[in-house]
Write a protein that holds these residues in place. Structure first.
Motif, PDB file in Angstrom:
ATOM      1  N   LEU A  30       0.850  -1.189   0.000  1.00  0.00           N
ATOM      2  CA  LEU A  30       0.000   0.000   0.000  1.00  0.00           C
ATOM      3  C   LEU A  30       0.888   1.242   0.000  1.00  0.00           C
ATOM      4  N   ASP A  31       0.476   2.248  -0.758  1.00  0.00           N
ATOM      5  CA  ASP A  31       1.248   3.500  -0.882  1.00  0.00           C
ATOM      6  C   ASP A  31       2.680   3.256  -1.372  1.00  0.00           C
ATOM      7  N   HIS A  32       2.881   2.139  -2.041  1.00  0.00           N
ATOM      8  CA  HIS A  32       4.202   1.807  -2.594  1.00  0.00           C
ATOM      9  C   HIS A  32       5.287   1.800  -1.512  1.00  0.00           C
ATOM     10  N   LEU A  33       4.928   1.275  -0.363  1.00  0.00           N
ATOM     11  CA  LEU A  33       5.843   1.263   0.774  1.00  0.00           C
ATOM     12  C   LEU A  33       6.893   0.158   0.688  1.00  0.00           C
ATOM     13  N   ARG A  34       6.546  -0.963   0.059  1.00  0.00           N
ATOM     14  CA  ARG A  34       7.379  -2.155   0.181  1.00  0.00           C
ATOM     15  C   ARG A  34       8.812  -1.938  -0.309  1.00  0.00           C
ATOM     16  N   ALA A  35       8.977  -1.348  -1.472  1.00  0.00           N
ATOM     17  CA  ALA A  35      10.316  -1.202  -2.050  1.00  0.00           C
ATOM     18  C   ALA A  35      11.250  -0.375  -1.166  1.00  0.00           C
ATOM     19  N   PRO A  36      10.833   0.821  -0.708  1.00  0.00           N
ATOM     20  CA  PRO A  36      11.763   1.584   0.135  1.00  0.00           C
ATOM     21  C   PRO A  36      12.013   0.937   1.497  1.00  0.00           C
ATOM     22  N   LEU A  37      11.014   0.221   2.018  1.00  0.00           N
ATOM     23  CA  LEU A  37      11.240  -0.431   3.305  1.00  0.00           C
ATOM     24  C   LEU A  37      12.208  -1.600   3.147  1.00  0.00           C
ATOM     25  N   GLN A  38      12.055  -2.356   2.058  1.00  0.00           N
ATOM     26  CA  GLN A  38      13.008  -3.438   1.799  1.00  0.00           C
ATOM     27  C   GLN A  38      14.404  -2.889   1.522  1.00  0.00           C
ATOM     28  N   ALA A  39      14.487  -1.730   0.893  1.00  0.00           N
ATOM     29  CA  ALA A  39      15.800  -1.121   0.648  1.00  0.00           C
ATOM     30  C   ALA A  39      16.480  -0.799   1.973  1.00  0.00           C
TER      31      ALA A  39
END
Length: 295
Positions: free
Chosen positions: A110-119
């Motif tokens: 949601l809110d394109h959170l996954r990519a920056p959190l995984q980074a």
């Protein structure tokens, strides 16, 4: 559902290294960039989010001395830190990191959170030299009960417990939820990401470090042979196999630092759960129990 995201990572930091880690982590360009990108995504929804500079700074929960860190670990306590929305709890050999964001927001992206959190998770893993990251729920699941960084468990040991409690991991982050977007909190409730951090040269360095820890234990001629395999011939895996053999054949003592060094090297080669590593884990546990009884 009020379930937050929890991560588990490995580390091999000593007490002095842990005390120095906040400064090192805060100076890491990769960690700074990852935290900044996550801050940009979270800021519109978190009005009370810390300022960008504070969000990206790795901060210790309290000031401690090296002796106090060692005493805390001896009691089975963890040391707390904060960074990029994570509350991090360092045990002797592993880290649990709970995030401000809900697990569902991460899993469903949601809110394109996954990519920056995984980074952020990957940047932290690389700085800690953790070969993998385990993502799961912080509560309401058998996964929670398996998080045992407090008593000094390593990442492979924790992952073995999680596998017994929760079965095989999900094949992707998205599979931590069903097609109806409901979170899996029993089976397929966690995901293991292998971190692309270890080059051949880094593996060689880890094996060299593990071998060096046995320098005063191994017979000199055998240490020289293993040293040549690592440094002259690039056969670091063969060197580690022989170290296992010599430890068993000669009934050599193994202390915590030696065990941690060889476990880290084996994990970097993808052999954390190999038959040899499982044997050493049992050997080391028996040795510690025997020494405790004799003491």
């Amino acid at each position: 559902m009020g379930v937050d995201l929890s991560l588990v990572l490995g580390h091999s930091l000593g007490a002095a290294e842990l005390l120095a880690f906040p400064e090192r982590a805060s100076a890491s360009l990769e960690m700074q960039r990852a935290a900044w990108q996550l801050w940009q995504v979270m800021r519109p929804r978190w009005r009370n989010l810390r300022r960008e500079e504070e969000f990206a700074t790795f901060v210790a929960g309290e000031r401690l001395t090296e002796d106090e860190v060692l005493a805390a670990w001896a009691r089975g306590d963890t040391l707390s830190f904060e960074w990029a929305g994570f509350h991090l709890y360092f045990g002797r050999r592993a880290v649990e990191a709970s995030h401000l964001e809900r697990l569902a927001v991460f899993v469903l992206d949601l809110d394109h959170l996954r990519a920056p959190l995984q980074a952020c998770a990957r940047a932290l893993a690389r700085e800690l030299r953790s070969p993998s990251i385990v993502y799961g729920p912080d509560s309401s699941s058998p996964f929670e009960a398996a998080l045992d960084v407090v008593v000094g468990s390593s990442l492979p040991e924790i992952l073995a417990v999680v596998t017994r409690s929760c079965g095989a991991p999900a094949r992707s982050v998205r599979e931590m939820a069903g097609e109806d977007e409901g979170l899996n909190l029993d089976r397929s409730c966690y995901f293991v990401e292998v971190v692309g951090l270890v080059t051949k040269e880094e593996i060689r360095a880890l094996c060299a470090l593990a071998l060096e820890s046995f320098k005063d234990v191994l017979p000199p001629e055998r240490f020289r042979d293993a040293h040549d395999w690592v440094h002259r011939y690039g056969e670091w895996g063969l060197a580690m196999e022989h170290v296992f053999d010599w430890v068993g054949d000669l009934d050599l003592p193994v202390d915590q630092a030696q065990f941690d060094a060889i476990e880290h090297a084996m994990a970097a080669m993808g052999w954390a759960e190999s038959s040899r590593m499982k044997w050493l884990r049992g050997y080391f546990t028996s040795l510690m129990a025997r020494n405790s009884h004799e003491g």
